[in-house]
Design an enzyme around this catalytic site. Structure first.
Site, PDB file in Angstrom:
ATOM      1  N   GLN A  80       1.048  -1.111  -0.289  1.00 60.55           N
ATOM      2  CA  GLN A  80      -0.068   0.012  -0.328  1.00 60.55           C
ATOM      3  C   GLN A  80       0.534   1.582   0.289  1.00 60.55           C
ATOM      4  O   GLN A  80       0.618   1.851   0.622  1.00 60.55           O
ATOM      5  CB  GLN A  80      -1.071   0.027   1.436  1.00 60.55           C
ATOM      6  CG  GLN A  80      -1.872  -0.205   0.919  1.00 60.55           C
ATOM      7  CD  GLN A  80      -3.068  -0.408  -0.230  1.00 60.55           C
ATOM      8  OE1 GLN A  80      -2.922   1.012  -0.533  1.00 60.55           O
ATOM      9  NE2 GLN A  80      -4.141  -1.587  -0.513  1.00 60.55           N
ATOM     10  N   SER A  81       1.921   1.012  -0.753  1.00 51.18           N
ATOM     11  CA  SER A  81       2.900   2.812  -0.819  1.00 51.18           C
ATOM     12  C   SER A  81       2.115   3.177  -1.466  1.00 51.18           C
ATOM     13  O   SER A  81       2.362   3.373  -2.964  1.00 51.18           O
ATOM     14  CB  SER A  81       3.889   1.492  -0.992  1.00 51.18           C
ATOM     15  OG  SER A  81       5.000   2.906  -1.641  1.00 51.18           O
TER      16      SER A  81
END
Ligand SMILES: Cc1ncc(COP(=O)(O)O)c(C=O)c1O
Length: 345
Positions: A80-81
């Site tokens: 989930q960068s």
């Protein structure tokens, strides 16, 4: 503009990726509730693919990539960068390819940031690692493979922090100083997240060089205080090298608090979830469980401890991250239920 830092900064190439300045405004309801004068700097509103801190960083870093003839940006991060989302968006805007090495973790659903990187056409590879901040080796291997195919990769480390990308937060620091002057404002403290320390170190460096003495308070999202201090020294050194300021003011009145990380990076702590609910329900502003929610949970805890007496004036930097909220919907649901909200979903 004013200082000699600003003049040297202007000599570095920059690709325009967002409108500036971002708003800096008071938070009237929370100020009243918390008995302090609370302001927010809205770097969540940079206008590249749902915003955040990265556009400022990438403006300088991608200018270096283009100068070196790159055709593909290679970077890495968690599933989930935010950095992966914004690096992909910036690369696409500049006509470059983007190759991502992402760590498998519990938030690897087609939601939030991950959904957006697929939409924007990044080449995504998932790998198993203990700590997603250790992905560098694999990303560098990807660069070698691309070079062997005749491509021109440009590697950007996790979180996008490099000496040149720090210039983006020098620019943000100068912007804050201008906004303070225009609004005749002084702050007792400025709260920022501390991941790799790019934001924190660059703001601290810039404000001291601009003779602004406000305490700079970092809230670590990942590393212990000692490691953060090592990162800080590294970035201060590289900024001094890049900007060769004529004076060296003392880099003092700062602190990095590592008490709000929780079990690990990305842990949606109860305090962060409470902080997210408070900000959202008081001011209609969305924070996230990984960065801005942790920063606000740190500030709330410091106020509770009596660190900021009535009338203290505090600025919180909102560095973005809200798209990750959607990947945490289950934990948020459980938390809201625990706090007595009846959800009909
Ligand atoms: C929303 C957000 N805030 C803060 C950070 C951390 O910034 P820094 O690494 O400069 O400390 C990140 C890094 O990915 C981020 O995505």
């Amino acid at each position: 503009m004013h200082s000699s830092i600003a003049e040297t900064l202007a000599s570095y190439p920059q690709e325009s990726l967002t409108r500036k300045p971002t708003p800096l405004h008071p938070l009237p309801h929370l100020s009243q509730e918390l008995n302090i004068d609370l302001y927010i700097k809205r770097d969540d509103l940079t206008d590249l693919a749902m915003g955040g801190d990265k556009p400022r960083k990438l403006e300088y870093e991608l200018a270096q990539a283009l100068k070196n003839g790159a055709d593909t940006i290679v970077t890495c991060g968690s599933s989930q960068s935010n950095h992966a989302r914004l690096t992909t968006a910036a690369a696409k805007q500049l006509g470059l390819d983007c190759s991502l090495i992402l760590s498998r973790d519990e938030h690897q659903s087609l939601q939030g940031n991950l959904l957006t990187v697929y939409l924007m056409g990044a080449d995504v590879e998932f790998v198993d690692v203990e700590d997603h901040w250790d992905l560098e080796e694999l990303a560098l291997k990807r660069c070698e493979e691309l070079s062997a195919q005749g491509r021109k990769p440009h590697y950007i480390p996790v979180s996008g922090t490099t000496p040149h990308s720090c210039l983006g937060y020098v620019s943000c620091g100068l912007e804050i100083v201008e906004q303070m002057q225009a609004k005749d404002l002084e702050f007792d403290a400025i709260y920022t997240p501390f991941g790799t320390g790019g934001i924190f170190s660059s703001l601290l460096f810039t404000l001291r060089h601009e003779n602004i003495g406000a305490k700079i308070q970092g809230i670590s999202v990942n590393r212990d205080q000692k490691t953060c201090e090592e990162y800080l020294q590294k970035w201060l050194l590289s900024l001094t090298e890049l900007l060769s300021p004529p004076s060296s003011p003392p880099i003092n009145n700062y602190s990095i608090d590592d008490a709000f990380i929780g079990k690990e990076y990305g842990d949606p702590t109860e305090a962060a979830l409470d902080a997210i609910i408070k900000m959202a329900s008081s001011e209609g502003i969305l924070l996230d469980p990984v960065y801005s929610g942790k920063v606000f949970s740190g500030l709330l805890s410091h106020i509770e401890e009596g660190l900021w007496p009535k009338g203290s004036r505090i600025l919180m930097l909102h560095s973005g991250g809200a798209p990750a909220l959607f990947a945490y919907h289950q934990q948020i649901k459980e938390h809201l239920t625990k706090r007595g909200l009846h959800l009909f979903v």
